[in-house]
Write a protein that holds these residues in place. Structure first.
Motif, PDB file in Angstrom:
ATOM      1  N   ALA A  33       0.835  -1.213   0.000  1.00 42.47           N
ATOM      2  CA  ALA A  33       0.000   0.000   0.000  1.00 42.47           C
ATOM      3  C   ALA A  33       0.867   1.260   0.000  1.00 42.47           C
ATOM      4  CB  ALA A  33      -0.951  -0.015   1.190  1.00 42.47           C
ATOM      5  N   CYS A  34       2.104   1.130   0.527  1.00 51.13           N
ATOM      6  CA  CYS A  34       3.027   2.279   0.557  1.00 51.13           C
ATOM      7  C   CYS A  34       3.473   2.683  -0.851  1.00 51.13           C
ATOM      8  CB  CYS A  34       4.263   1.968   1.399  1.00 51.13           C
ATOM      9  SG  CYS A  34       3.910   1.876   3.143  1.00 51.13           S
ATOM     10  N   LEU A  35       3.209   1.852  -1.850  1.00 56.89           N
ATOM     11  CA  LEU A  35       3.592   2.186  -3.236  1.00 56.89           C
ATOM     12  C   LEU A  35       2.645   3.218  -3.844  1.00 56.89           C
ATOM     13  CD1 LEU A  35       4.375  -1.437  -4.520  1.00 56.89           C
ATOM     14  CD2 LEU A  35       6.018   0.307  -3.794  1.00 56.89           C
ATOM     15  N   SER A  36       1.625   3.619  -3.103  1.00 54.16           N
ATOM     16  CA  SER A  36       0.629   4.577  -3.604  1.00 54.16           C
ATOM     17  C   SER A  36       1.261   5.913  -3.984  1.00 54.16           C
ATOM     18  CB  SER A  36      -0.421   4.862  -2.518  1.00 54.16           C
ATOM     19  OG  SER A  36      -1.033   3.682  -2.135  1.00 54.16           O
ATOM     20  N   PRO A  37       0.726   6.546  -5.022  1.00 52.51           N
ATOM     21  CA  PRO A  37       1.197   7.897  -5.326  1.00 52.51           C
ATOM     22  C   PRO A  37       0.569   8.899  -4.355  1.00 52.51           C
ATOM     23  CG  PRO A  37      -0.563   7.281  -6.822  1.00 52.51           C
ATOM     24  CD  PRO A  37      -0.324   6.086  -5.940  1.00 52.51           C
ATOM     25  N   SER A  38       1.202  10.029  -4.176  1.00 45.33           N
ATOM     26  CA  SER A  38       0.605  11.109  -3.368  1.00 45.33           C
ATOM     27  C   SER A  38       1.169  12.436  -3.859  1.00 45.33           C
ATOM     28  CB  SER A  38       0.912  10.908  -1.878  1.00 45.33           C
ATOM     29  OG  SER A  38       2.307  11.004  -1.659  1.00 45.33           O
ATOM     30  N   TRP A  39       0.461  13.480  -3.545  1.00 45.79           N
ATOM     31  CA  TRP A  39       0.857  14.827  -3.993  1.00 45.79           C
ATOM     32  C   TRP A  39       2.286  15.121  -3.540  1.00 45.79           C
ATOM     33  CZ3 TRP A  39      -3.083  18.411  -5.965  1.00 45.79           C
ATOM     34  CH2 TRP A  39      -2.528  19.614  -6.411  1.00 45.79           C
ATOM     35  N   SER A  40       3.181  15.400  -4.480  1.00 42.51           N
ATOM     36  CA  SER A  40       4.608  15.679  -4.210  1.00 42.51           C
ATOM     37  C   SER A  40       5.251  14.605  -3.334  1.00 42.51           C
ATOM     38  CB  SER A  40       4.792  17.045  -3.538  1.00 42.51           C
ATOM     39  OG  SER A  40       4.381  18.064  -4.405  1.00 42.51           O
ATOM     40  N   ASN A  41       4.708  13.412  -3.398  1.00 37.12           N
ATOM     41  CA  ASN A  41       5.239  12.263  -2.641  1.00 37.12           C
ATOM     42  C   ASN A  41       5.223  12.505  -1.126  1.00 37.12           C
ATOM     43  OD1 ASN A  41       6.195   9.621  -2.792  1.00 37.12           O
ATOM     44  ND2 ASN A  41       8.330  10.278  -2.606  1.00 37.12           N
ATOM     45  N   THR A  42       4.271  13.329  -0.666  1.00 32.93           N
ATOM     46  CA  THR A  42       4.251  13.698   0.759  1.00 32.93           C
ATOM     47  C   THR A  42       3.659  12.610   1.654  1.00 32.93           C
ATOM     48  OG1 THR A  42       2.179  14.856   0.286  1.00 32.93           O
ATOM     49  CG2 THR A  42       4.182  16.210   0.435  1.00 32.93           C
ATOM     50  N   HIS A  43       2.829  11.742   1.087  1.00 36.84           N
ATOM     51  CA  HIS A  43       2.133  10.722   1.898  1.00 36.84           C
ATOM     52  C   HIS A  43       1.600  11.362   3.190  1.00 36.84           C
ATOM     53  CE1 HIS A  43       3.234   7.299  -0.645  1.00 36.84           C
ATOM     54  NE2 HIS A  43       4.370   7.949  -0.835  1.00 36.84           N
ATOM     55  N   PRO A  44       0.632  12.256   3.062  1.00 38.48           N
ATOM     56  CA  PRO A  44       0.195  13.015   4.247  1.00 38.48           C
ATOM     57  C   PRO A  44      -0.771  12.239   5.145  1.00 38.48           C
ATOM     58  CG  PRO A  44      -1.081  13.678   2.340  1.00 38.48           C
ATOM     59  CD  PRO A  44      -0.148  12.617   1.859  1.00 38.48           C
ATOM     60  N   TYR A  45      -0.403  11.012   5.454  1.00 38.06           N
ATOM     61  CA  TYR A  45      -1.277  10.197   6.315  1.00 38.06           C
ATOM     62  C   TYR A  45      -0.435   9.280   7.189  1.00 38.06           C
ATOM     63  CZ  TYR A  45      -0.550   7.880   1.817  1.00 38.06           C
ATOM     64  OH  TYR A  45       0.018   7.406   0.655  1.00 38.06           O
ATOM     65  N   LYS A  46      -1.070   8.812   8.238  1.00 37.80           N
ATOM     66  CA  LYS A  46      -0.431   7.825   9.124  1.00 37.80           C
ATOM     67  C   LYS A  46      -1.464   6.744   9.391  1.00 37.80           C
ATOM     68  CE  LYS A  46       3.146  10.589  11.126  1.00 37.80           C
ATOM     69  NZ  LYS A  46       4.219  10.122  10.239  1.00 37.80           N
ATOM     70  N   ILE A  47      -0.974   5.582   9.797  1.00 37.41           N
ATOM     71  CA  ILE A  47      -1.931   4.508  10.113  1.00 37.41           C
ATOM     72  C   ILE A  47      -1.667   3.969  11.512  1.00 37.41           C
ATOM     73  CG2 ILE A  47      -2.401   3.769   7.731  1.00 37.41           C
ATOM     74  CD1 ILE A  47      -0.383   1.404   8.316  1.00 37.41           C
ATOM     75  N   ALA A  48      -2.722   3.469  12.126  1.00 36.99           N
ATOM     76  CA  ALA A  48      -2.600   2.741  13.396  1.00 36.99           C
ATOM     77  C   ALA A  48      -3.153   1.354  13.123  1.00 36.99           C
ATOM     78  CB  ALA A  48      -3.403   3.444  14.485  1.00 36.99           C
ATOM     79  N   VAL A  49      -2.344   0.334  13.416  1.00 39.49           N
ATOM     80  CA  VAL A  49      -2.765  -1.044  13.127  1.00 39.49           C
ATOM     81  C   VAL A  49      -3.140  -1.730  14.434  1.00 39.49           C
ATOM     82  CG1 VAL A  49      -2.090  -3.246  12.077  1.00 39.49           C
ATOM     83  CG2 VAL A  49      -1.193  -1.092  11.153  1.00 39.49           C
ATOM     84  N   ALA A  50      -4.365  -2.187  14.511  1.00 38.54           N
ATOM     85  CA  ALA A  50      -4.828  -2.841  15.735  1.00 38.54           C
ATOM     86  C   ALA A  50      -5.047  -4.336  15.494  1.00 38.54           C
ATOM     87  CB  ALA A  50      -6.127  -2.189  16.210  1.00 38.54           C
ATOM     88  N   THR A  51      -4.364  -5.136  16.302  1.00 38.70           N
ATOM     89  CA  THR A  51      -4.587  -6.588  16.292  1.00 38.70           C
ATOM     90  C   THR A  51      -4.547  -7.028  17.766  1.00 38.70           C
ATOM     91  OG1 THR A  51      -2.230  -7.019  16.110  1.00 38.70           O
ATOM     92  CG2 THR A  51      -3.463  -7.039  14.042  1.00 38.70           C
TER      93      THR A  51
END
Ligand SMILES: Cc1cc2nc3c(=O)[nH]c(=O)nc-3n(C[C@H](O)[C@H](O)[C@H](O)COP(=O)(O)O)c2cc1C
Length: 239
Positions: A33-51
């Protein structure tokens, strides 16, 4: 898996098996999923993984909060006022206001989608309690063994959520490719504090939504297929 096959196979899964996801598989899906494109490659998001234990605590807490919210919805003005004063856990504290009503021109598709889902589940449209119970399952992640919460940088205007949406689709397609089911869940944006309890979330990151991940249960709810839009329907005519 062929790209077209993954696109066609991905659908919202609303009943999962309790079977856990192998950590390596989950890591691979997240890495893809990190291969996604984003505006100016900023990836302006974070994730929290719950298991595991974190997920179980969230399942309990979020479900309880939604049940309290549903009760509040049914209470009169006085009940709602009391809830505000006592800071009832039923009051949503998400970062974004939920879209309770969609614009008129979109409402038809939304209505038909809800109607179709409830029909698949054998729920009468007028049976508010049964609809509420189905809605509540969102907060138990439909029984999924993993949930990914997506946070977007709060100072990116519409472009941050746009990039996050692209990420979301990559995540779900990667999950499909790995044999996992998924369901994007805007409902999981309703309550923020239960997540702050478990994750160190920088204040500029705002809770957008969640995604349930896991193995699909062979149940009718997972065979619900809302009608997709056609190119013709969205194509703007030439003047
Ligand atoms: C951003 C986003 C939020 C969504 N939120 C929910 C949700 O809270 N609960 C739910 O059951 N489905 C949710 N869905 C799933 C949509 O209802 C679903 O994608 C749509 O009906 C099309 O069906 P499909 O995913 O099976 O193709 C969401 C989907 C997206 C993309």
């Amino acid at each position: 898996m062929e790209f077209t096959e993954a696109l066609q196979k991905r659908h919202s899964v609303r009943a999962f098996l309790p079977r856990p996801i192998d950590p390596q598989t989950l890591n691979d899906v997240l890495a893809q999923a990190c291969l996604s494109p984003s505006w100016s490659n900023t990836h302006p998001y974070k994730i929290a993984v719950a298991t595991g234990e974190v997920l179980e605590d969230l399942r309990k807490t979020l479900y309880a909060r939604y049940i309290e919210s549903a009760k509040l919805q049914r209470s009169g003005t006085l009940g709602k006022l009391k809830a505000l004063i006592t800071k009832s856990p039923g009051i949503p504290d998400g970062d974004f206001k939920p879209m309770l009503k969609y614009p008129k021109d979109l409402q038809k598709r939304r209505f038909e989608c809800g109607l179709g889902l409830y029909a698949t589940l054998g729920i009468d449209r007028k049976d508010i309690r049964a609809r509420e119970a189905q809605m509540a399952e969102n907060f138990r992640f439909f029984g999924a063994p993993a949930a990914v919460f997506v946070f977007v940088h709060g100072e990116t205007g519409p472009y941050g959520p746009l990039d996050a949406g692209i990420y979301l689709q990559s995540l779900m397609l990667a999950a499909t490719n790995a044999g996992l089911g998924s369901c994007a869940q805007g409902a999981l944006g309703l309550y923020r504090t239960p997540l702050d309890k478990h994750f160190d979330i920088p204040p500029q990151y705002k809770l957008l939504c969640g995604v349930a991940l896991g193995f699909e249960a062979d149940l009718p709810v997972n065979r619900f297929q809302p009608e997709k839009i056609t190119t013709q329907e969205m194509l703007l005519p030439l003047r």
